[in-house]
Motif scaffolding. Structure first.
Motif, PDB file in Angstrom:
ATOM      1  N   ASP A  23      -4.336   5.333 -16.773  1.00  0.00           N
ATOM      2  CA  ASP A  23      -3.628   4.311 -15.474  1.00  0.00           C
ATOM      3  C   ASP A  23      -3.361   4.292 -13.733  1.00  0.00           C
ATOM      4  OD1 ASP A  23      -3.087   3.135 -17.535  1.00  0.00           O
ATOM      5  OD2 ASP A  23      -1.387   3.300 -18.021  1.00  0.00           O
ATOM      6  N   LEU A  24      -3.623   5.504 -13.903  1.00  0.00           N
ATOM      7  CA  LEU A  24      -3.405   5.977 -12.228  1.00  0.00           C
ATOM      8  C   LEU A  24      -4.512   6.006 -11.633  1.00  0.00           C
ATOM      9  CD1 LEU A  24      -2.143   7.422 -10.030  1.00  0.00           C
ATOM     10  CD2 LEU A  24      -2.589   9.610 -10.349  1.00  0.00           C
ATOM     11  N   ARG A  28      -5.453   2.860  -8.804  1.00  0.00           N
ATOM     12  CA  ARG A  28      -5.808   3.706  -7.274  1.00  0.00           C
ATOM     13  C   ARG A  28      -7.309   2.860  -6.543  1.00  0.00           C
ATOM     14  NH1 ARG A  28      -0.853   3.532  -6.116  1.00  0.00           N
ATOM     15  NH2 ARG A  28       0.305   6.228  -6.002  1.00  0.00           N
ATOM     16  N   ALA A  29      -8.280   2.371  -7.899  1.00  0.00           N
ATOM     17  CA  ALA A  29      -9.463   2.356  -7.436  1.00  0.00           C
ATOM     18  C   ALA A  29      -8.870   0.456  -6.679  1.00  0.00           C
ATOM     19  CB  ALA A  29     -10.287   1.651  -8.293  1.00  0.00           C
ATOM     20  N   THR A  31      -5.775  -0.324  -5.121  1.00  0.00           N
ATOM     21  CA  THR A  31      -4.927  -0.740  -4.385  1.00  0.00           C
ATOM     22  C   THR A  31      -4.661   0.444  -3.060  1.00  0.00           C
ATOM     23  OG1 THR A  31      -3.692   1.423  -5.413  1.00  0.00           O
ATOM     24  CG2 THR A  31      -2.432  -0.814  -5.799  1.00  0.00           C
ATOM     25  N   HIS A  32      -6.201   1.536  -3.544  1.00  0.00           N
ATOM     26  CA  HIS A  32      -5.989   2.409  -2.152  1.00  0.00           C
ATOM     27  C   HIS A  32      -7.851   2.269  -2.476  1.00  0.00           C
ATOM     28  CE1 HIS A  32      -1.542   3.096  -2.949  1.00  0.00           C
ATOM     29  NE2 HIS A  32      -1.483   2.975  -1.628  1.00  0.00           N
ATOM     30  N   PRO A  33      -8.521   1.893  -2.310  1.00  0.00           N
ATOM     31  CA  PRO A  33     -10.342   2.218  -2.849  1.00  0.00           C
ATOM     32  C   PRO A  33     -11.125   2.881  -1.860  1.00  0.00           C
ATOM     33  CG  PRO A  33      -9.447   0.452  -1.904  1.00  0.00           C
ATOM     34  CD  PRO A  33      -8.617   0.290  -1.860  1.00  0.00           C
ATOM     35  N   ASP A  34     -10.123   3.597  -0.706  1.00  0.00           N
ATOM     36  CA  ASP A  34     -11.328   4.033   0.126  1.00  0.00           C
ATOM     37  C   ASP A  34     -10.428   5.280   0.858  1.00  0.00           C
ATOM     38  OD1 ASP A  34     -12.860   2.020   0.721  1.00  0.00           O
ATOM     39  OD2 ASP A  34     -11.349   2.089   1.355  1.00  0.00           O
ATOM     40  N   ARG A  35      -9.399   5.563   0.234  1.00  0.00           N
ATOM     41  CA  ARG A  35      -8.545   6.660  -0.013  1.00  0.00           C
ATOM     42  C   ARG A  35      -8.555   7.559  -0.665  1.00  0.00           C
ATOM     43  NH1 ARG A  35      -3.044   5.560   2.136  1.00  0.00           N
ATOM     44  NH2 ARG A  35      -2.529   7.892   2.465  1.00  0.00           N
ATOM     45  N   PRO A  36      -8.670   9.149  -0.252  1.00  0.00           N
ATOM     46  CA  PRO A  36      -9.152  10.241  -1.201  1.00  0.00           C
ATOM     47  C   PRO A  36      -7.752   9.772  -2.259  1.00  0.00           C
ATOM     48  CG  PRO A  36      -8.988  10.626   0.942  1.00  0.00           C
ATOM     49  CD  PRO A  36      -8.506   9.718   1.265  1.00  0.00           C
ATOM     50  N   THR A  51     -12.195   9.189  -3.588  1.00  0.00           N
ATOM     51  CA  THR A  51     -11.665   8.252  -3.105  1.00  0.00           C
ATOM     52  C   THR A  51     -11.180   7.497  -4.670  1.00  0.00           C
ATOM     53  OG1 THR A  51     -13.316   6.205  -3.190  1.00  0.00           O
ATOM     54  CG2 THR A  51     -12.448   7.435  -1.286  1.00  0.00           C
ATOM     55  N   GLY A  52      -9.904   6.642  -5.149  1.00  0.00           N
ATOM     56  CA  GLY A  52      -9.714   5.965  -6.189  1.00  0.00           C
ATOM     57  C   GLY A  52     -11.034   4.974  -6.775  1.00  0.00           C
ATOM     58  N   ALA A  53     -11.586   5.131  -5.820  1.00  0.00           N
ATOM     59  CA  ALA A  53     -12.666   3.572  -6.504  1.00  0.00           C
ATOM     60  C   ALA A  53     -13.755   5.234  -7.025  1.00  0.00           C
ATOM     61  CB  ALA A  53     -13.225   2.929  -5.094  1.00  0.00           C
ATOM     62  N   GLU A  54     -14.183   5.796  -6.494  1.00  0.00           N
ATOM     63  CA  GLU A  54     -15.618   7.192  -6.681  1.00  0.00           C
ATOM     64  C   GLU A  54     -15.030   7.446  -8.120  1.00  0.00           C
ATOM     65  OE1 GLU A  54     -16.885   8.458  -2.301  1.00  0.00           O
ATOM     66  OE2 GLU A  54     -15.499   9.195  -3.042  1.00  0.00           O
TER      67      GLU A  54
END
Length: 157
Positions: A23-24, A28-29, A31-36, A51-54
Motif C-alpha cells: 500500500d505504501l 506514494r505514487a 500522493t507524492h509522485p515526484d518525491r524520493p 520516487t514513489g512513482a518510479e
C-alpha cells in the motif's frame, strides 16, 4: 548524494489504511509522485533516489514477470511461500515488493546459513520456492538433489 527527508501524511491520509507493505509505494505514487521514497547505493559513495512513482512502476514490472513465471510453473501465487536468499540489493527489495503486490508470503533467508539452517527454515516456513543466486543457489540445488528438501520444492535463479 541523496538527502534524508520525512514525508508527512497528508491531511486526508489515514495511516491505518496501509494494511500491507504494498500500500505504501502505491499510495506514494499517487500522493507524492515526484518525491524520493527510497534511496539505494549505486556504489560506495553515490545514492540513487527513486520516487514513489518510479518505485511503483518498477514494482509493477517485476510483479508482472513474477506472475508470468509462477503461472508457467503452474503455481497458484496466493498460496505460495517464497524465500528470497541473497545479499541485500535494490533488485532483492524490488523482488520482495513485487511478491508482496501479488499476495505471496515472502521469507528473507540469509545466504550465510549452513545446510541445517537452510533445511530448517525452508521446512518450518513450508516454503514452496526459493529465489537464489551464486553460492546460495548452488547450496540449495545440492540440498534439493540430495533429498534434504521436499520433492515439491522449486528453486529459481
Amino acid at each position: 548524494m541523496g538527502s534524508v527527508g520525512v514525508i508527512e501524511p497528508t491531511e486526508h491520509e489515514d495511516l491505518r489504511l496501509f494494511t500491507t507493505l504494498n500500500d505504501l509505494p502505491e499510495t506514494r505514487a499517487l500522493t507524492h509522485p515526484d518525491r524520493p521514497l527510497i534511496s539505494y547505493s549505486k556504489n560506495e559513495t553515490d545514492l540513487v533516489d527513486y520516487t514513489g512513482a518510479e518505485l511503483d512502476q518498477l514494482t509493477r514490472r517485476v510483479a508482472v514477470h513474477a506472475a508470468q513465471a509462477l503461472g508457467e510453473l503452474g503455481l497458484s501465487q496466493r498460496k505460495l511461500v517464497v524465500a528470497i536468499v541473497g545479499i541485500s540489493s535494490f533488485e532483492y527489495y524490488l523482488t520482495f515488493l513485487a511478491l508482496q503486490r501479488l499476495g505471496v508470503t515472502t521469507v528473507f533467508i540469509s545466504p550465510r546459513l549452513a545446510d541445517p539452517g537452510y533445511i530448517h527454515l525452508l521446512k518450518e516456513t513450508r516454503c514452496d520456492i526459493a529465489i537464489a543466486s551464486g553460492p546460495s543457489f548452488t547450496t540449495l540445488e545440492r540440498l534439493r538433489k540430495n533429498g534434504s528438501l521436499p520433492d515439491s520444492f522449486t528453486l529459481l535463479p
